[in-house]
Write a protein that holds these residues in place. Sequence first.
Motif, short mmCIF file in Angstrom:
data_model
loop_
_atom_site.label_atom_id
_atom_site.label_comp_id
_atom_site.label_asym_id
_atom_site.label_seq_id
_atom_site.Cartn_x
_atom_site.Cartn_y
_atom_site.Cartn_z
N CYS A 1 0.86 -1.06 0.28
CA CYS A 1 -0.47 -0.64 0.33
C CYS A 1 1.21 0.94 0.10
CB CYS A 1 -0.80 0.01 1.38
SG CYS A 1 -2.21 -1.35 0.83
N ASP B 1 -6.75 4.33 6.77
CA ASP B 1 -7.67 3.54 5.76
C ASP B 1 -6.57 1.96 6.11
OD1 ASP B 1 -7.87 2.39 3.30
OD2 ASP B 1 -6.04 2.99 2.43
N GLY C 1 -8.44 -0.81 5.50
CA GLY C 1 -7.71 -1.96 3.56
C GLY C 1 -8.29 -3.22 4.81
N ASN D 1 -13.39 1.04 1.83
CA ASN D 1 -14.28 0.53 0.82
C ASN D 1 -15.71 -0.18 1.79
OD1 ASN D 1 -13.71 -2.30 1.80
ND2 ASN D 1 -12.76 -3.10 0.38
N THR E 1 -15.46 4.15 -1.31
CA THR E 1 -15.12 3.41 -1.98
C THR E 1 -16.04 2.55 -2.27
OG1 THR E 1 -13.50 2.22 -2.24
CG2 THR E 1 -13.50 4.32 -2.61
N SER F 1 -17.82 6.98 -5.51
CA SER F 1 -17.91 6.93 -3.94
C SER F 1 -18.67 7.33 -3.14
CB SER F 1 -16.42 6.88 -3.92
OG SER F 1 -15.77 8.30 -4.60
N GLY G 1 -7.65 0.59 -5.19
CA GLY G 1 -7.87 1.63 -3.87
C GLY G 1 -6.72 2.19 -3.58
N ASP G 2 -5.75 2.12 -3.51
CA ASP G 2 -4.16 3.04 -3.34
C ASP G 2 -4.51 3.77 -4.64
OD1 ASP G 2 -3.69 0.91 -1.30
OD2 ASP G 2 -2.10 -0.28 -2.89
N TYR H 1 -7.06 5.68 -5.70
CA TYR H 1 -7.77 6.46 -5.59
C TYR H 1 -7.09 7.38 -4.45
CZ TYR H 1 -12.69 8.13 -3.98
OH TYR H 1 -13.69 8.62 -3.53
N ARG H 2 -7.04 6.69 -3.03
CA ARG H 2 -6.05 7.16 -1.65
C ARG H 2 -5.18 8.30 -2.18
NH1 ARG H 2 -9.21 3.86 -1.31
NH2 ARG H 2 -9.97 3.20 1.08
N GLY I 1 -8.50 5.92 -10.16
CA GLY I 1 -8.81 5.21 -10.08
C GLY I 1 -8.68 3.91 -11.34
#
Length: 311
Positions: free
Chosen positions: A49, A165, A167, A191, A219, A225, A251-252, A254-255, A279
């Motif tokens: 991540c 986060d 995850g 998520n 998300t 989201s 997801g990474d 997106y972050r 993403g």
Amino acid sequence: MSALICGSFAYDTIMVFHDRFRNHILPDQVHILNVSFLVPDLRREFGGCAGNIAYNLKLLGGDGLAMGTVGTDFQPYAEWMDRQGMSREHIRIIDGQYTAQAYITTDQDDNQITAFHPGAMNSSHENRVSDADGITLGLVSPDGRQGMIEHAQQFAEAGIPFIFDPGQGMPMFDGEDLMRFAEQATWLAFNDYEARLMQERTGKSLDELATLVEAIIVTRGGEGSRIHHDGRITEIPAAPAASLEDPTGCGDAYRAGLLHGLQNDMDWDTTGRIASLMGAIKIEQAGTQNHHFTLDEFRARFRDTFNYDFG
């Protein structure tokens, strides 16, 4: 504004089985399971991540430092980071350990069997937030359990706003742990499955949790989201992707978009759309760090997708 990204570094070994697991795993014989899969397709990717988020933030021109613990086998990854201009200042090598490793076998139905070895990741608590200078924004992403606990506490004690986060690390924490993270963090990111798990384990609704932080970002895959903030919900549409090659690492990406928006004091509508487009760009390429673009190219695609320019 410099962001410290605490989390994992890993090698992802991805294999493709040209058949279906269900043709070879017999339900009435699982008590004596002994199977072997021929995997003619194999690739090894740089992942984890912290590595993924730092890579994506670098593409956006953001200022980010990745912090993590790795093994003595990290040299190929280190050389990759150097070529990308990514800082390794806060990456600690743990003697006698391997870098975290994921071995993923996928069949023709996109089912996966994964084995994960955490290795040096379990020593993440040996790094401290105070080791980094000039940090004004933080992120605690999946890592060793003790490292996640201590880094969140260190960000909070230093008065540094940060995203929590959890995850795939969420199963390591009970409701009490998760409530403590929520009370320490400035923003929460999940998520949709993790958001439900967060509510079940803490006994708190998203509306209740949102009173503790500035925003909760959830998300929802192809459904876009939702960002819970200031007593309301901002809906972020999913950016269209040219192709759907590999969702790993979306997801990474997106972050990284979230960090970029926060670093530049953007509103949630724009921050969420930047994250959404990140993403979509990632899903068009196999692997988590194989997509490339210039900031001008990203701006042009953002304008074409959302019909306005950002910051």
